[in-house]
Design an enzyme around this catalytic site. Sequence first.
Site, PDB file in Angstrom:
ATOM      1  N   ALA A   1     -15.362   3.916 -10.691  1.00  0.00           N
ATOM      2  CA  ALA A   1     -14.124   3.144 -10.738  1.00  0.00           C
ATOM      3  C   ALA A   1     -13.032   3.766  -9.858  1.00  0.00           C
ATOM      4  O   ALA A   1     -13.235   4.804  -9.218  1.00  0.00           O
ATOM      5  CB  ALA A   1     -13.648   3.034 -12.183  1.00  0.00           C
ATOM      6  N   HIS A   2     -11.864   3.138  -9.868  1.00  0.00           N
ATOM      7  CA  HIS A   2     -10.794   3.540  -8.958  1.00  0.00           C
ATOM      8  C   HIS A   2     -10.252   4.941  -9.252  1.00  0.00           C
ATOM      9  O   HIS A   2     -10.173   5.374 -10.390  1.00  0.00           O
ATOM     10  CB  HIS A   2      -9.642   2.525  -8.951  1.00  0.00           C
ATOM     11  CG  HIS A   2      -9.042   2.240 -10.287  1.00  0.00           C
ATOM     12  ND1 HIS A   2      -8.171   1.195 -10.484  1.00  0.00           N
ATOM     13  CD2 HIS A   2      -9.166   2.838 -11.484  1.00  0.00           C
ATOM     14  CE1 HIS A   2      -7.782   1.179 -11.743  1.00  0.00           C
ATOM     15  NE2 HIS A   2      -8.377   2.167 -12.365  1.00  0.00           N
ATOM     16  N   ASN A   3      -9.923   5.643  -8.173  1.00  0.00           N
ATOM     17  CA  ASN A   3      -9.304   6.969  -8.211  1.00  0.00           C
ATOM     18  C   ASN A   3     -10.197   8.055  -8.817  1.00  0.00           C
ATOM     19  O   ASN A   3      -9.713   9.120  -9.190  1.00  0.00           O
ATOM     20  CB  ASN A   3      -7.962   6.932  -8.946  1.00  0.00           C
ATOM     21  CG  ASN A   3      -6.909   6.166  -8.166  1.00  0.00           C
ATOM     22  OD1 ASN A   3      -6.709   4.975  -8.404  1.00  0.00           O
ATOM     23  ND2 ASN A   3      -6.260   6.827  -7.225  1.00  0.00           N
TER      24      ASN A   3
ATOM     25  N   GLN B   1      -4.619  -3.213  -5.821  1.00  0.00           N
ATOM     26  CA  GLN B   1      -5.283  -1.933  -5.545  1.00  0.00           C
ATOM     27  C   GLN B   1      -5.191  -1.696  -4.036  1.00  0.00           C
ATOM     28  O   GLN B   1      -5.907  -2.306  -3.259  1.00  0.00           O
ATOM     29  CB  GLN B   1      -6.738  -1.989  -6.000  1.00  0.00           C
ATOM     30  CG  GLN B   1      -6.922  -2.468  -7.439  1.00  0.00           C
ATOM     31  CD  GLN B   1      -6.497  -1.448  -8.470  1.00  0.00           C
ATOM     32  OE1 GLN B   1      -7.151  -0.432  -8.671  1.00  0.00           O
ATOM     33  NE2 GLN B   1      -5.382  -1.702  -9.137  1.00  0.00           N
TER      34      GLN B   1
END
Length: 344
Positions: A236-238, A195
């Site tokens: 969470a991511h993005n 990531q």
Amino acid sequence: MELTIAEIAHIVNGDVCGDATKRILRVAAFDSAGADDVTFAMNPEFEKKLASCAAGAVIVSRKVTAATGNLIRVDNPHVAFAKIIERLHPAELPAPGIHTSAVVGHHFCSGKDVSIAACAVIGNHVVCGSRVTIYPCVVIGDGVVIGDDVVIYPNVTIYDRCRIGNRVTIHAGTVIGSEGFGFAPDGGQYHKVPQVGIVQIDDDVELGALNTIDRAALGKTWIQRGVKTDNQVHVAHNVVVGEDTIIVAQTGIAGSVTIGKHVIILGKAGVADHLTIGDNAVIGNMAGIGKDVAAGEVLSGAPAMPHRTWLRVHRDFPSLPGMKKKMDGLEKRLSALEKKEKES
């Protein structure tokens, strides 16, 4: 600090009914306020009890016409009361300076009146604005950029290269920029996907305690201006969280979700990955969101459905055992009739 009722009214753009010269020392709850306190009537139920309230002054809606006691009439009593709390009970921040036990990396650059408390760890090439307060045991990674008037409470961790805007408050234990949950299936095993993105927190955001805001796989996880989160929220991511959105405790938002502006997500809600939630939507407590949500839609339940539909379904839940019993009886009667018809 003390203020006259007239001074309070000036601060909140209100109108005084009663003794404008009376001095107020504190804020207090409606039912326990005394002669030196100011309180507010948050809804019509409190307005009905104005005659019995012992407060020195009560902030009320402009719709209130009763002239009982000292009243300050405003457009929004809750907001007005918040402003008076800030004035009568100002936050006490540590004095500027870097504690001798703090560890500060190479090429640290800061503005004026920065306070870095005991045992804080600041990485290399960190840029910090003016009037920033960093409490004990905060860890800030390499290359982080922090704006002006930021408060970071104890045990917060901000990973490398993340961006924090102006007037941001981050409460204790929150982690910003931890790795997103990325694993590629590889036969019967999983291969970790690095990531390498960042987290960007825009101006005027407040994050509750024990939030986790994951860095993007690529690009950025983006918390936009004015967002407020409760404690124990996971992003969470993005994920993109739009301006002035509210996210309440224990909500989990999966990767690559886009949330619009002025959205309200209530406690323990769960949002599946790669969804879009439109502007001004409202997600109810413990709702499970598995598909896109239109702008302005109000959803409840798991799986989520329109709130009014959920209310009807919820009302019928206690009747389900009786309904099943009736259905079983009808099935038996129908089976008996079919058997009789075949025999004849």
